[in-house]
Design an enzyme around this catalytic site. Sequence first.
Site, PDB file in Angstrom:
ATOM      1  N   ARG A 126       0.876  -1.188   0.064  1.00  0.00           N
ATOM      2  CA  ARG A 126       0.065   0.046  -0.186  1.00  0.00           C
ATOM      3  C   ARG A 126       0.958   1.302  -0.127  1.00  0.00           C
ATOM      4  O   ARG A 126       1.657   1.533   1.029  1.00  0.00           O
ATOM      5  CB  ARG A 126      -0.940  -0.296   0.956  1.00  0.00           C
ATOM      6  N   HIS A 153      -7.330   0.601  -6.316  1.00  0.00           N
ATOM      7  CA  HIS A 153      -7.283  -0.373  -5.236  1.00  0.00           C
ATOM      8  C   HIS A 153      -8.197  -1.626  -5.590  1.00  0.00           C
ATOM      9  O   HIS A 153      -9.317  -2.106  -5.552  1.00  0.00           O
ATOM     10  CB  HIS A 153      -8.536   0.385  -4.356  1.00  0.00           C
ATOM     11  N   GLN A 156     -10.022  -4.216  -3.404  1.00  0.00           N
ATOM     12  CA  GLN A 156     -11.298  -3.777  -2.915  1.00  0.00           C
ATOM     13  C   GLN A 156     -12.232  -3.964  -4.069  1.00  0.00           C
ATOM     14  O   GLN A 156     -13.479  -4.712  -3.745  1.00  0.00           O
ATOM     15  CB  GLN A 156     -11.145  -2.220  -2.721  1.00  0.00           C
ATOM     16  N   ASP A 243     -17.205   6.523  -1.297  1.00  0.00           N
ATOM     17  CA  ASP A 243     -15.993   6.272  -0.650  1.00  0.00           C
ATOM     18  C   ASP A 243     -15.781   7.792  -0.012  1.00  0.00           C
ATOM     19  O   ASP A 243     -16.499   8.800  -0.413  1.00  0.00           O
ATOM     20  CB  ASP A 243     -14.817   6.293  -1.699  1.00  0.00           C
ATOM     21  N   CYS A 279     -16.388   1.049   0.621  1.00  0.00           N
ATOM     22  CA  CYS A 279     -15.123   0.615   0.961  1.00  0.00           C
ATOM     23  C   CYS A 279     -14.687   0.580   2.379  1.00  0.00           C
ATOM     24  O   CYS A 279     -14.117  -0.263   2.781  1.00  0.00           O
ATOM     25  CB  CYS A 279     -14.182   0.892  -0.129  1.00  0.00           C
ATOM     26  N   ARG A 307     -13.558  -9.027   1.527  1.00  0.00           N
ATOM     27  CA  ARG A 307     -11.944  -8.757   1.281  1.00  0.00           C
ATOM     28  C   ARG A 307     -11.280 -10.229   1.733  1.00  0.00           C
ATOM     29  O   ARG A 307     -10.199 -10.487   0.710  1.00  0.00           O
ATOM     30  CB  ARG A 307     -11.288  -7.573   2.125  1.00  0.00           C
TER      31      ARG A 307
HETATM   32  N1   CP Z   1     -11.265  -0.338   2.455  1.00  0.00           N
HETATM   33  C1   CP Z   1      -9.969  -0.537   2.787  1.00  0.00           C
HETATM   34  O1   CP Z   1      -8.840  -0.807   2.249  1.00  0.00           O
HETATM   35  O2   CP Z   1      -9.784  -0.422   4.069  1.00  0.00           O
HETATM   36  P1   CP Z   1      -8.596  -0.254   4.874  1.00  0.00           P
HETATM   37  O3   CP Z   1      -7.849   1.287   4.809  1.00  0.00           O
HETATM   38  O4   CP Z   1      -8.916  -0.244   6.592  1.00  0.00           O
HETATM   39  O5   CP Z   1      -7.564  -1.124   4.875  1.00  0.00           O
HETATM   40  N1  NVA Z   2     -10.223   6.712  -1.106  1.00  0.00           N
HETATM   41  C1  NVA Z   2      -9.669   6.223   0.093  1.00  0.00           C
HETATM   42  C2  NVA Z   2     -10.044   4.632   0.255  1.00  0.00           C
HETATM   43  C3  NVA Z   2      -9.319   3.987   1.447  1.00  0.00           C
HETATM   44  C4  NVA Z   2      -9.696   2.403   1.401  1.00  0.00           C
HETATM   45  C5  NVA Z   2      -8.378   6.697   0.262  1.00  0.00           C
HETATM   46  O1  NVA Z   2      -7.468   6.481  -0.596  1.00  0.00           O
HETATM   47  O2  NVA Z   2      -8.046   6.964   1.535  1.00  0.00           O
END
Ligand code: CP
Ligand code: NVA
Length: 321
Positions: A126, A153, A156, A243, A279, A307
Amino acid sequence: MSDETGTDTSTETSIDTDTAPAGGVRNFLDVDDLSREELHDVLTRATELKERQQRGKLHPLLEGQSLGMIFEKPSTRTRVSFETGMTQLGGHAVFLGPDDIHLGHGEPVKDTARALSRYVDLVMARTFDHSDVEELASYAEVPVINGLTDDAHPCQTLADLLTIRERFEEFDASVAWVGDGNNVCQSFVLGAAMTDIDLTVATPDGYEVTDEVLDRAAELGEAPETTTDPEAAVADSDVVYTDVWISMGQEERRATKLEDFDGFQITPELLGDRYLMHCLPAHRGEEVTDAALESENAIVWDQAENRLHAQKGLMTFLSGA
Ligand code: CP
Ligand code: NVA
């Protein structure tokens, strides 16, 4: 075989699927790294593994294997679902937070990629910049999975597709995206195109999905309709998906974004009797009201659970298990 509680503890170490990953080491940096057939295979694996888990069947398909998990940003779902998923598959996950490794500050990304490849069987990352997961993938000798970048993502999306398929046979659903057209939305656009989900995307001016992603969607299937009108987007939909407005790393843009997204909040009135997807994490009072999120229409906890199953399907696919 069963234990003293009557739980079936026999093991199943193979999986019935049509495809094995073709062409050496495969990465999952976005949904369209899979073909349509492979995407269906991953989701079928996910469903099978979910059923096995629910039946109490052990399924150590990745026994003895390790997953390195690089996190430049916080996470609840991604971290815990990957870590517990690896444990359930008989493997092990190593958490590598921003202060734990040298990635990007003490050493170049490409060096981290090559060193990690000598220890682990899979890498999940990430990062902020999408180019960092691309660099990891181009230097790693093991599969690299995108666990969220500023642009995409895809894990997701796998869970989202599984959640939709559990309710709509053959993905026969109409989905309205209402909110920011960034990472989660962009991967969902690709996933929807690959499964023929009817998608409309409503974003404020300046927050659209990129043309590059829309072009890729058009090549994969159909690009979504786009609009700046949330009410028009949800009108014919079965599902409304949103989101956060302030993504991780965008905190300094908070005031501007709150103003720009005025009118895009999901309320019970806008939702009507449609399913609500998110999400998570959710910022109640911003993109969604507490009442909408706590309503029976919300299927966000199923998304979160999926997930786990979707990523187990993905990891077994990438490992050729
Ligand atoms: N939806 C998602 O990726 O959640 P987290 O940021 O908690 O991993
Ligand atoms: N758009 C959000 C998604 C988190 C899972 C972010 O990037 O923070």
